[in-house]
Design an enzyme around this catalytic site. Structure first.
Site, PDB file in Angstrom:
ATOM      1  N   HIS A   1       0.830  -1.206   0.000  1.00  0.00           N
ATOM      2  CA  HIS A   1       0.000   0.000   0.000  1.00  0.00           C
ATOM      3  C   HIS A   1       0.864   1.256   0.000  1.00  0.00           C
ATOM      4  CE1 HIS A   1      -3.559  -2.429   0.713  1.00  0.00           C
ATOM      5  NE2 HIS A   1      -4.257  -1.360   0.431  1.00  0.00           N
TER       6      HIS A   1
ATOM      7  N   LYS B   1      -9.776  -7.557   8.418  1.00  0.00           N
ATOM      8  CA  LYS B   1     -10.411  -7.830   9.714  1.00  0.00           C
ATOM      9  C   LYS B   1     -10.215  -6.624  10.623  1.00  0.00           C
ATOM     10  CE  LYS B   1      -6.456 -10.178  11.837  1.00  0.00           C
ATOM     11  NZ  LYS B   1      -6.015  -9.482  13.047  1.00  0.00           N
TER      12      LYS B   1
END
Lengths: 187, 280
Positions: free
Chosen positions: A38, A103
């Site tokens: 990222h 999550k």
């Protein structure tokens, strides 16, 4: 509880129908990317470079798999904790990313970007990595091979089990699930 | 004096690296199954069932339970009557980690520098803690520690006036703030007393205690029970989608401390609470 089958990449119309708490089985193409990938993608955008895959309507899975044994498609591959990608997610969502699988809760900024773009945040079961690997039918490293587990992989998945954690209207199952459970016990 | 070749350490570390990542302790499995039976929230029950299915698949196929096969935390209890031969002990431990993580197809998750990063490629170095104990044996404990839960750990230097209530509130608050992030149901390791570093070490060592074994001191055994009850009343539940099963157990370790202080460390572990040991 409904179990919904979805083909990825999917349209915004289909995503709009999903509600926080829905169980969904995803079939199609998804991309793994976590912390370092990222960081690099957002740096590439800053430098005006093209991303290693088409971000439009893409579904990113926050995961770094264990290595595959000979004859295996992929090693164990559960979700990693999502909040670490919060600083990067809004930029990618604004470029058309359809959603992510991870999550744990997200920041207000990510929620706003989800609503603004009609995207969806799915959760997979953290720690159920050997089970989840069974729904991956193909895997290929497409960028940042030097990062090892953190490289970007294109995965083909079949009936990949997830829960809608934050829907396109911003309803958050991490808040709702707990409230509903506690209210039930107070009754 | 008994001689022990460090190759033995390498062999044992490699074996433990694989086994702890494929098989969960029976105490943890029993707790998960007990919690599933007692769970009063359907979504939570479903998630615990999937977690049990994952344990079954990983064990049968020798696959990592979790893709985060952790940083190798190695605790060595070295008998003072043992003479280790054949090379440097810590090198032998790291060789074992290298071998186990490579041959077991475990994920390599260690970066060489905390700020500049850069994966070391073989999951070394391990975090090694040494203790010199009486006798002529060497106990090797390996606990692969995932960082989803490690990141949710906290330490606080309390004044003594905070008392038991201050300590308990802090522990519950840590779990509440961690929420869904550390992959509940979690195991909560607590270190109380000692110094800043000792408290953190005890919190990690508390995670090695069998889940069904209460603290030997009744005062702390009662505190473990009370904390577990309070934590399981938070409503976080498995994976944070609501339910009773937020924690499988709370384990406490303590040590004498200074008149001015009361350090408290909380080290959180996910439901994949892995550790194993071999005595040489």
């Amino acid at each position: 509880m409904n179990e919904i089958r979805l083909e990825a990449p999917f349209s915004r119309e289909k995503l709009k129908e999903l509600k926080a708490g829905d169980s969904v089985l995803i079939t199609g193409t998804i991309y793994t990317a976590r912390d370092e990938a990222h960081k690099r993608m957002v740096e590439m955008l800053r430098q005006g470079k093209k991303l290693p895959f088409d971000i439009r309507d893409a579904l990113i899975y926050y995961a770094g798999p264990a290595p595959a044994r000979p004859g295996q498609v992929i090693g164990s591959v559960g979700p990693t904790t999502s909040y670490r990608m919060d600083p990067y997610a809004p930029v990618l969502l604004d470029l058309g990313q359809a959603g992510m699988i991870g999550k744990g809760p997200r920041s207000p900024e990510v929620k706003e970007a989800i609503v603004r773009n009609g995207a969806v945040y799915f959760a997979a079961i953290g720690g159920a990595a050997a089970l989840i690997a069974r729904s991956v039918t193909a895997a290929e490293v497409i960028a940042f091979e030097d990062l090892g587990a953190e490289a970007i992989r294109k995965l083909t998945v079949k009936d990949f089990p997830v829960t809608v954690a934050i829907d396109s209207q911003g309803n958050d199952q991490y808040e709702l699930g707990k409230i509903k459970y506690l209210n039930k016990n107070r009754e | 004096m008994r001689e022990l070749h460090v190759d033995q350490i390498t062999r044992v570390v490699a074996k433990l690296a694989e086994e702890t990542n494929f098989f969960l302790g029976e105490d943890v499995c029993r707790r998960i199954s007990l919690c599933r039976e007692q769970e009063d929230w359907p979504v939570a029950g479903d998630i615990l069932e999937k977690i049990e299915e994952n344990i079954r698949i990983a064990g049968e196929e020798r696959l990592p339970l979790c893709q985060d096969t952790g940083m190798a935390c190695v605790f060595l209890e070295v008998g003072q009557d043992v003479h280790l031969t054949g090379g440097n002990l810590e090198d032998a431990v790291n060789e074992g980690v290298r071998k186990g993580y490579t041959e077991g197809f475990l994920r390599k998750s260690i970066v060489a520098d905390p700020i500049r990063r850069g994966n070391t490629g073989d999951n070394t170095p391990a975090h090694v803690h040494y203790e010199i104990v009486p006798g002529d044996r060497v106990k090797v404990i390996l606990a692969p520690k995932g960082f989803g839960s490690e990141n949710m750990s906290r330490i606080k230097m309390f004044p003594p006036s905070a008392g038991a209530e201050g300590v308990k509130d802090f522990i519950v608050q840590c779990v509440e703030e961690a929420g869904a992030n550390p992959c509940p149901p979690i195991v909560v390791g607590v270190g109380i007393g000692g110094t800043f570093d000792r408290a953190a070490l005890m919190a990690k060592q508390a995670l090695l205690v069998p889940l069904e074994e209460p603290h030997p001191d009744e005062f702390y055994a009662a505190m473990e029970e009370e904390l577990l009850e309070r934590i399981n009343g938070l409503g976080i539940g498995p994976q944070g989608f609501g339910g009773r099963t937020t924690a499988l157990a709370v384990k406490i370790k303590t040590f004498p401390t200074h008149i001015a202080g009361m350090p408290v460390a909380v080290n959180i572990n996910c439901h994949v609470s892995r550790h194993g040991e071999v005595v040489l």
